[in-house]
Design a protein around this motif. Sequence first.
Motif, mmCIF file in Angstrom:
data_model
loop_
_atom_site.group_PDB
_atom_site.id
_atom_site.type_symbol
_atom_site.label_atom_id
_atom_site.label_comp_id
_atom_site.label_asym_id
_atom_site.label_seq_id
_atom_site.Cartn_x
_atom_site.Cartn_y
_atom_site.Cartn_z
ATOM 1 N N GLN A 191 2.028 -5.604 24.986
ATOM 2 C CA GLN A 191 1.675 -5.806 23.584
ATOM 3 C C GLN A 191 2.465 -4.825 22.727
ATOM 4 N N GLU A 202 -2.653 -11.101 25.313
ATOM 5 C CA GLU A 202 -4.061 -10.788 25.084
ATOM 6 C C GLU A 202 -4.576 -9.792 26.116
ATOM 7 N N ASP A 258 -5.006 -3.478 16.560
ATOM 8 C CA ASP A 258 -4.821 -2.834 17.859
ATOM 9 C C ASP A 258 -4.656 -1.334 17.626
ATOM 10 N N HIS A 314 -1.468 -11.858 19.069
ATOM 11 C CA HIS A 314 -1.642 -12.360 20.426
ATOM 12 C C HIS A 314 -1.323 -13.848 20.454
#
Length: 405
Positions: free
Chosen positions: A164, A256, A350, A357
């Motif tokens: 991510q 995710e 985040d 995501h």
Amino acid sequence: MPPTTVPPTTVAVIGANGHGRSHRRLIAPLHAERRLRLVALVDVQPVRDEPEAPIPPGVEVFTDHRAMLAATRPEVVVICTPPHTHLPIARDALAAGADLLLEKPPVLSLAEHEELTDALAATGRVAQIGFQALGSAALTALTDALAAGRLGAVTRIATVAAWQRPDAYYARSPWAGRRFLDGRPVLDGALVNPLAHAVMQCLAVAEALGGAPPWPAAIEVERYRVRPIEVEDTAVLRVRFRAGPPVLAAVTLVAEEFVAGEVVVTGTTGQAVLEYPTDRLRLPGDVVTRRIPGRRGLLENLLAHRADPAGVPLIAPLARTAPFTALLDALRAAPEPRLLDGDLVDVVDDAGQRARHLRGVVDVLRRSAEQGALPSEWGVPWATPPYRAQLTAHPQAGAASRKIR
């Protein structure tokens, strides 16, 4: 006569901020133990403090690498600058008589790879490329198991990595998320930069099977993005070779859930899984995944090679990375990745940063890796037909041409 004390190798870092700080942390204990002597740091921005690696007394700080090379004449130069700047800086360092630890990707085309190869030959210097996972004892344990026949005949090599990156990642520098900058290729996508190690580990497995760096014969790739960037944050790449099993790399920066990076090798009698960032390995018959300690540092290996060139081979010499560069060369001609948005994407907070995501992307990547198939081949609704390129090349010469179909 008393033994002669050999002075420690002098080292400089060009690109001392950003990822260069990790190199400074690795250098700090070697400097303290007098296994090397850090003489200079270079960055176009003021060099930031690094608590784990404070700048030692006597280390000079520069904003221009040519001025540093002329003033300090280091024996080894660590180059940790944006990829599109690697070649000119490397040429300057080689001309000044230095060996290189050059961050990955070393260069962004086969023409640049050939030019750097020629510069190394002309100067008699060497270059170690920053694919540090190649020094993993776990990778060696995997390739030893392949050589011993524990998986039978290998039919497929695949990797899945799901990371991510927040929106701020693409604002970190003018070249972030760019395909070209000032007319030069940058290719700052998931396959080329943050998840390049996943691809290179697969190439290392293919190399172990064939006994030489595997030269790509064809690629098929699907590339996607969830932001207004010029490169992919999600991709599935399939590489075919003239001999040996194909490689499939399924990677994303908009996951995710986190998957550190798994290399899955499938054979006729078993399967092995290497989690390359953590050096964890599961072989056929293992009840649990084992961490296998022992990763050889690239800088330490380079210093040992300088002391004993015949007895200590480089872990990641430039020639070993030529197949990776061939893939980049082919990807340069690919169209822009497809933009995915709307209900496919969740925007989240985040750790205080805005992130995105792609829904269900990890399941898509895992299924593609398990089947050795691209998402469009097994019916993912948002998938588009792949870009395909056939490559013909002579690995030693480094010259290549493509036929696009």
